[in-house]
Write a protein that holds these residues in place. Sequence first.
Motif, PDB file in Angstrom:
ATOM      1  N   MET A 205      -2.886 -13.230  -6.418  1.00  0.00           N
ATOM      2  CA  MET A 205      -4.075 -12.524  -5.839  1.00  0.00           C
ATOM      3  C   MET A 205      -3.784 -12.447  -4.249  1.00  0.00           C
ATOM      4  O   MET A 205      -3.680 -10.826  -3.480  1.00  0.00           O
ATOM      5  CB  MET A 205      -6.131 -11.715  -5.947  1.00  0.00           C
ATOM      6  N   LEU A 206      -4.296 -13.258  -3.383  1.00  0.00           N
ATOM      7  CA  LEU A 206      -4.263 -13.589  -2.307  1.00  0.00           C
ATOM      8  C   LEU A 206      -2.674 -13.239  -1.568  1.00  0.00           C
ATOM      9  O   LEU A 206      -2.046 -12.120  -0.394  1.00  0.00           O
ATOM     10  CB  LEU A 206      -4.581 -14.415  -2.009  1.00  0.00           C
ATOM     11  N   PHE A 207      -1.646 -13.591  -2.387  1.00  0.00           N
ATOM     12  CA  PHE A 207      -0.166 -13.492  -2.198  1.00  0.00           C
ATOM     13  C   PHE A 207       0.370 -11.741  -2.290  1.00  0.00           C
ATOM     14  O   PHE A 207       0.759 -11.375  -1.438  1.00  0.00           O
ATOM     15  CB  PHE A 207       0.544 -14.843  -3.161  1.00  0.00           C
ATOM     16  N   HIS A 208      -0.310 -11.627  -3.209  1.00  0.00           N
ATOM     17  CA  HIS A 208       0.370 -10.591  -3.342  1.00  0.00           C
ATOM     18  C   HIS A 208      -0.403  -9.027  -3.108  1.00  0.00           C
ATOM     19  O   HIS A 208       0.466  -8.638  -2.241  1.00  0.00           O
ATOM     20  CB  HIS A 208      -0.783 -10.141  -4.786  1.00  0.00           C
ATOM     21  N   ALA A 209      -1.671  -8.985  -2.047  1.00  0.00           N
ATOM     22  CA  ALA A 209      -1.953  -8.870  -1.166  1.00  0.00           C
ATOM     23  C   ALA A 209      -1.607  -8.816   0.270  1.00  0.00           C
ATOM     24  O   ALA A 209      -1.339  -8.073   0.691  1.00  0.00           O
ATOM     25  CB  ALA A 209      -3.308  -9.032  -0.690  1.00  0.00           C
ATOM     26  N   ALA A 210      -1.033 -10.262   0.520  1.00  0.00           N
ATOM     27  CA  ALA A 210      -0.374 -10.476   1.464  1.00  0.00           C
ATOM     28  C   ALA A 210       1.249  -9.708   2.046  1.00  0.00           C
ATOM     29  O   ALA A 210       1.204  -8.835   3.291  1.00  0.00           O
ATOM     30  CB  ALA A 210      -0.219 -11.552   1.962  1.00  0.00           C
ATOM     31  N   VAL A 211       1.518  -9.816   0.593  1.00  0.00           N
ATOM     32  CA  VAL A 211       3.217  -8.754   0.518  1.00  0.00           C
ATOM     33  C   VAL A 211       2.458  -7.340   0.967  1.00  0.00           C
ATOM     34  O   VAL A 211       3.600  -6.962   1.832  1.00  0.00           O
ATOM     35  CB  VAL A 211       3.526  -9.139  -0.343  1.00  0.00           C
ATOM     36  N   ASN A 212       1.973  -6.804   0.498  1.00  0.00           N
ATOM     37  CA  ASN A 212       1.260  -5.804   0.195  1.00  0.00           C
ATOM     38  C   ASN A 212       0.699  -5.447   1.945  1.00  0.00           C
ATOM     39  O   ASN A 212       1.084  -3.939   2.156  1.00  0.00           O
ATOM     40  CB  ASN A 212       1.020  -4.744  -0.393  1.00  0.00           C
ATOM     41  N   THR A 213       0.221  -5.615   2.680  1.00  0.00           N
ATOM     42  CA  THR A 213      -0.444  -5.805   3.954  1.00  0.00           C
ATOM     43  C   THR A 213       0.780  -6.115   4.693  1.00  0.00           C
ATOM     44  O   THR A 213       0.703  -4.849   5.440  1.00  0.00           O
ATOM     45  CB  THR A 213      -1.788  -7.109   3.682  1.00  0.00           C
ATOM     46  N   TRP A 214       0.968  -6.977   5.211  1.00  0.00           N
ATOM     47  CA  TRP A 214       2.303  -7.011   6.723  1.00  0.00           C
ATOM     48  C   TRP A 214       2.961  -6.253   6.283  1.00  0.00           C
ATOM     49  O   TRP A 214       3.511  -6.420   7.221  1.00  0.00           O
ATOM     50  CB  TRP A 214       2.332  -8.853   6.079  1.00  0.00           C
ATOM     51  N   SER A 215       3.763  -5.928   5.269  1.00  0.00           N
ATOM     52  CA  SER A 215       4.492  -4.634   5.284  1.00  0.00           C
ATOM     53  C   SER A 215       4.448  -3.410   6.375  1.00  0.00           C
ATOM     54  O   SER A 215       5.126  -2.881   6.765  1.00  0.00           O
ATOM     55  CB  SER A 215       4.825  -4.777   4.030  1.00  0.00           C
ATOM     56  N   GLY A 216       3.059  -3.110   6.031  1.00  0.00           N
ATOM     57  CA  GLY A 216       2.737  -2.431   7.298  1.00  0.00           C
ATOM     58  C   GLY A 216       2.679  -2.564   8.887  1.00  0.00           C
ATOM     59  O   GLY A 216       3.935  -1.934   9.495  1.00  0.00           O
ATOM     60  N   PRO A 217       1.851  -3.204   9.709  1.00  0.00           N
ATOM     61  CA  PRO A 217       2.331  -3.590  10.264  1.00  0.00           C
ATOM     62  C   PRO A 217       3.090  -3.719  10.899  1.00  0.00           C
ATOM     63  O   PRO A 217       3.305  -4.523  12.093  1.00  0.00           O
ATOM     64  CB  PRO A 217       0.745  -4.608  10.693  1.00  0.00           C
ATOM     65  N   LEU A 218       3.506  -4.952  10.378  1.00  0.00           N
ATOM     66  CA  LEU A 218       4.837  -5.656  10.410  1.00  0.00           C
ATOM     67  C   LEU A 218       6.443  -4.450  10.800  1.00  0.00           C
ATOM     68  O   LEU A 218       7.430  -5.082  11.182  1.00  0.00           O
ATOM     69  CB  LEU A 218       5.454  -6.929  10.126  1.00  0.00           C
ATOM     70  N   MET A 219       5.546  -3.686  10.322  1.00  0.00           N
ATOM     71  CA  MET A 219       7.339  -2.777   9.882  1.00  0.00           C
ATOM     72  C   MET A 219       8.148  -3.041   9.472  1.00  0.00           C
ATOM     73  O   MET A 219       9.488  -2.849  10.467  1.00  0.00           O
ATOM     74  CB  MET A 219       7.261  -1.993  11.442  1.00  0.00           C
ATOM     75  N   ILE A 220       8.307  -3.222   8.628  1.00  0.00           N
ATOM     76  CA  ILE A 220       8.984  -3.908   7.543  1.00  0.00           C
ATOM     77  C   ILE A 220      10.186  -2.785   6.772  1.00  0.00           C
ATOM     78  O   ILE A 220      11.378  -2.679   6.328  1.00  0.00           O
ATOM     79  CB  ILE A 220       8.855  -5.026   6.847  1.00  0.00           C
ATOM     80  N   SER A 221       9.341  -2.126   6.325  1.00  0.00           N
ATOM     81  CA  SER A 221      10.121  -1.063   5.784  1.00  0.00           C
ATOM     82  C   SER A 221      11.158  -0.283   6.506  1.00  0.00           C
ATOM     83  O   SER A 221      10.830   0.117   7.494  1.00  0.00           O
ATOM     84  CB  SER A 221       8.381   0.285   5.380  1.00  0.00           C
ATOM     85  N   PRO A 222      12.338   0.832   5.485  1.00  0.00           N
ATOM     86  CA  PRO A 222      12.949   1.830   6.102  1.00  0.00           C
ATOM     87  C   PRO A 222      12.368   2.686   7.055  1.00  0.00           C
ATOM     88  O   PRO A 222      12.461   3.095   7.997  1.00  0.00           O
ATOM     89  CB  PRO A 222      14.118   2.618   5.210  1.00  0.00           C
ATOM     90  N   GLU A 223      11.403   3.438   6.717  1.00  0.00           N
ATOM     91  CA  GLU A 223      10.756   4.288   7.399  1.00  0.00           C
ATOM     92  C   GLU A 223      10.392   3.928   9.087  1.00  0.00           C
ATOM     93  O   GLU A 223      10.687   4.736   9.334  1.00  0.00           O
ATOM     94  CB  GLU A 223       9.474   5.303   6.467  1.00  0.00           C
ATOM     95  N   ALA A 224       8.945   2.707   8.402  1.00  0.00           N
ATOM     96  CA  ALA A 224       8.891   2.572  10.506  1.00  0.00           C
ATOM     97  C   ALA A 224       9.763   1.935  10.934  1.00  0.00           C
ATOM     98  O   ALA A 224       9.405   2.253  12.031  1.00  0.00           O
ATOM     99  CB  ALA A 224       7.675   0.948   9.656  1.00  0.00           C
ATOM    100  N   ALA A 225      10.751   1.162  10.187  1.00  0.00           N
ATOM    101  CA  ALA A 225      11.257   0.248  11.065  1.00  0.00           C
ATOM    102  C   ALA A 225      12.873   1.529  10.960  1.00  0.00           C
ATOM    103  O   ALA A 225      13.424   0.602  12.429  1.00  0.00           O
ATOM    104  CB  ALA A 225      12.438  -0.643  10.650  1.00  0.00           C
ATOM    105  N   GLY A 226      13.039   2.316  10.629  1.00  0.00           N
ATOM    106  CA  GLY A 226      14.255   3.480  11.067  1.00  0.00           C
ATOM    107  C   GLY A 226      15.531   3.119  10.574  1.00  0.00           C
ATOM    108  O   GLY A 226      16.989   3.569  11.273  1.00  0.00           O
ATOM    109  N   SER A 227      15.399   1.822  10.081  1.00  0.00           N
ATOM    110  CA  SER A 227      16.568   1.786   9.760  1.00  0.00           C
ATOM    111  C   SER A 227      16.192   0.240   8.368  1.00  0.00           C
ATOM    112  O   SER A 227      15.036   0.448   7.671  1.00  0.00           O
ATOM    113  CB  SER A 227      17.310   0.441  10.304  1.00  0.00           C
TER     114      SER A 227
END
Length: 283
Positions: free
Chosen positions: A226-248
């Motif tokens: 659960m902690l690993f799963h939560a870390a993946v979902n959590t860090w993707s926000g502030p680290l801006m890894i998504s295409p929408e956040a990164a603009g790419s």
Amino acid sequence: MQQTYLHSTNAIHPIPLSTYLLLTFGSAWLVWSPLLLAEYLHLTLPVPSLVFITLGTFAPSITALFLTWRYAGGTELRRLLGRAVIWRVSSVWYLIAIAGPALIMLLAMGVHVLLGGTIPDYVPFGVRWLIVVVNFILILLIGGPLGEEFGWRGLALPSLEARFSPLWASLILGVIWAVWHLPLFFISGSAQSSLPFGLYALLTIPLTILITWVYHGSGNSLLLAMLFHAAVNTWSGPLMISPEAAGSTRPLVLGVILTWLTALLVVVGRRRARFQKEKLENE
């Protein structure tokens, strides 16, 4: 990777994987169906979409707990629940579970910048970082991990490992896990709505391998999964890894590649360690 206790108990009290998947997919997709209908007909529902999304994410765990009770009885149900409170494990596993996903994402963003991408706005001590801990707890409880892991790692993984190696079981489960999320890609406001499904699926499969590794390495602790799963979902926000956040899409593509490489290193490392152990035992 060691096998879980459910291997032996499933032989005596079989929990049909097909039944589990049918109920898990059916119940979750049924809960999400009003949102899909609203999207198609351009309707506004009186209930926030987050309520439907959250309720649907609990289908894997609720179904697993019910079927365990139904087919294996109260003793096995208590054992399954007990795996969520296995916390006395090496601190290394906590570090891997919580910081591992962040490290992969940071490496992906670093390579993205080296290739000419925009430097992300990682402001030290900014508001974004102050709420990371709160977000982590909320995501852990209602953002997927608690609602899913009793099912994916607690029931489905052991059922698959009763017939396949941990690696093949993880590969199969990764595909199942990705497809289960499919309706969310068509629902505005979901975390998946801005992601390409193909990249998401390609990321989910190696993540499943890594969660299997953490789960077994920590003594079959659902808490660590659960902690690993939560870390993946959590860090993707502030680290801006998504295409929408990164603009790419490049950071996400790099994240997929690095996650596969990490999973490959884990698989090779485990096999080499097992080979060395068997070699020493035979000498």
